[in-house]
Design a protein around this motif. Structure first.
Motif, PDB file in Angstrom:
ATOM      1  N   LYS A 112       0.820  -1.210   0.000  1.00 47.28           N
ATOM      2  CA  LYS A 112       0.000   0.000   0.000  1.00 47.28           C
ATOM      3  C   LYS A 112       0.855   1.262   0.000  1.00 47.28           C
ATOM      4  CE  LYS A 112      -4.126  -1.877   2.290  1.00 47.28           C
ATOM      5  NZ  LYS A 112      -5.014  -1.745   3.483  1.00 47.28           N
ATOM      6  N   ILE A 113       1.926   1.253   0.772  1.00 48.53           N
ATOM      7  CA  ILE A 113       2.782   2.437   0.877  1.00 48.53           C
ATOM      8  C   ILE A 113       3.498   2.703  -0.441  1.00 48.53           C
ATOM      9  CG2 ILE A 113       4.921   3.279   1.939  1.00 48.53           C
ATOM     10  CD1 ILE A 113       3.919   2.188   4.585  1.00 48.53           C
ATOM     11  N   ILE A 114       4.008   1.653  -1.072  1.00 47.05           N
ATOM     12  CA  ILE A 114       4.699   1.838  -2.346  1.00 47.05           C
ATOM     13  C   ILE A 114       3.729   2.321  -3.422  1.00 47.05           C
ATOM     14  CG2 ILE A 114       5.889   0.599  -4.209  1.00 47.05           C
ATOM     15  CD1 ILE A 114       7.239  -1.050  -2.010  1.00 47.05           C
ATOM     16  N   SER A 115       2.514   1.812  -3.406  1.00 49.08           N
ATOM     17  CA  SER A 115       1.502   2.280  -4.362  1.00 49.08           C
ATOM     18  C   SER A 115       1.244   3.772  -4.194  1.00 49.08           C
ATOM     19  CB  SER A 115       0.201   1.496  -4.178  1.00 49.08           C
ATOM     20  OG  SER A 115       0.378   0.142  -4.523  1.00 49.08           O
ATOM     21  N   GLN A 116       1.177   4.222  -2.932  1.00 46.46           N
ATOM     22  CA  GLN A 116       0.966   5.639  -2.663  1.00 46.46           C
ATOM     23  C   GLN A 116       2.143   6.477  -3.163  1.00 46.46           C
ATOM     24  OE1 GLN A 116      -1.390   7.469  -1.736  1.00 46.46           O
ATOM     25  NE2 GLN A 116      -0.673   9.256  -0.605  1.00 46.46           N
TER      26      GLN A 116
END
Length: 263
Positions: A112-116
């Motif tokens: 999720k963090i990398i997608s953001q």
């Protein structure tokens, strides 16, 4: 450039009086504070900026930090920014920052963090040191926390190959073992080996809390040790990796049924 400044034996060795690599650590809890201590022990000449809302933590680390602040925007002028906060705080930082500095987080959920970070086109490498203890905040600070520990790295789309190379070198200087992994695979494995065990430990402690202390032997204490995990960290596990935790939980229930003591 970060690359030239992190070269082993290069211009940032401590005996050199030249320019220092400016590293900001945003969040000085167990991991962030330990990272500051470990970096200070390294042989590269660095300038460490510690950022935390806790004046106590900043005061306790005053001999380690070169500068301190309670404002995360003070990190944006640094060469390298470590984000050592909980999941929602990292997401908020990534949503608001306009920095072109290299960002590395330490959250145990990566996808999720990398997608953001990719949506914001940030120069970002997702990080996760497989290290820690059950002590919260400054009580868990340890300069040797990362010794021989895997430090997983998931490069974002807008990081450079040289960024990854140099972050690997920096991680080796704190005696951790950098391992590049796929974020999806990382989250699946961590759900099974870290996140789910913490929730199981809490559930079993609550289930058995009526048992007298005299019956709580070494096996029980070992099994429920992870129940000391802070509620905030458990919340981070859930928010950053709920899908994989739920998936592994369902598999675990199936195993329990097959291994029933009545069979």
């Amino acid at each position: 450039m970060i690359g030239s400044r992190l070269e082993a034996g290069g211009p940032l060795c401590r005996q050199d009086a030249g320019a220092h690599l400016r590293i900001a650590i945003v969040g000085l809890g167990q991991v962030g504070g330990s990272l500051a201590l470990a970096l200070r022990k390294s042989k590269i000449a660095i300038e460490i900026i510690g950022i935390d809302v806790s004046s106590r933590r900043l005061r306790l680390l005053k001999e380690t930090l070169d500068h301190s602040s309670s404002n995360w925007k003070d990190a944006e002028k640094c060469d390298l920014i470590f984000l050592c906060m909980h999941f929602q705080q990292i997401v908020k930082f990534l949503d608001q920052t306009r920095t072109d500095s290299l960002l590395v987080d330490v959250c145990s959920g990566k996808e999720k963090i990398i997608s953001q970070a990719n949506r914001r086109k940030l120069r970002f490498i997702g990080g996760h040191p497989m290290a820690g203890n059950e002590r919260e905040g400054e009580r868990g600070w340890d300069a040797a926390l990362f010794d021989k520990a895997p430090f997983f790295l998931c490069p974002g789309k807008f990081s450079k190959r040289s960024d990854l190379t140099q972050i690997k070198k920096l991680i080796q200087l704190i005696h951790a073992n950098p391992i590049v992994v796929n974020p999806q695979q990382h989250d699946e494995f961590v759900a099974l080996t870290s996140h789910l065990p913490a929730f199981l430990s809490v559930a079993y402690r609550d289930f058995s809390n009526s048992v007298p202390a005299s019956f709580q032997g070494p096996g029980y204490k070992s099994f429920t040790r992870l129940a000391q995990t802070s509620p905030q960290l458990l919340k981070t596990f859930r928010e950053s990796n709920a899908r994989n935790i739920t998936k592994q939980w369902k598999k675990w229930l199936g195993v329990l049924k097959r291994k029933s003591v009545h069979r």
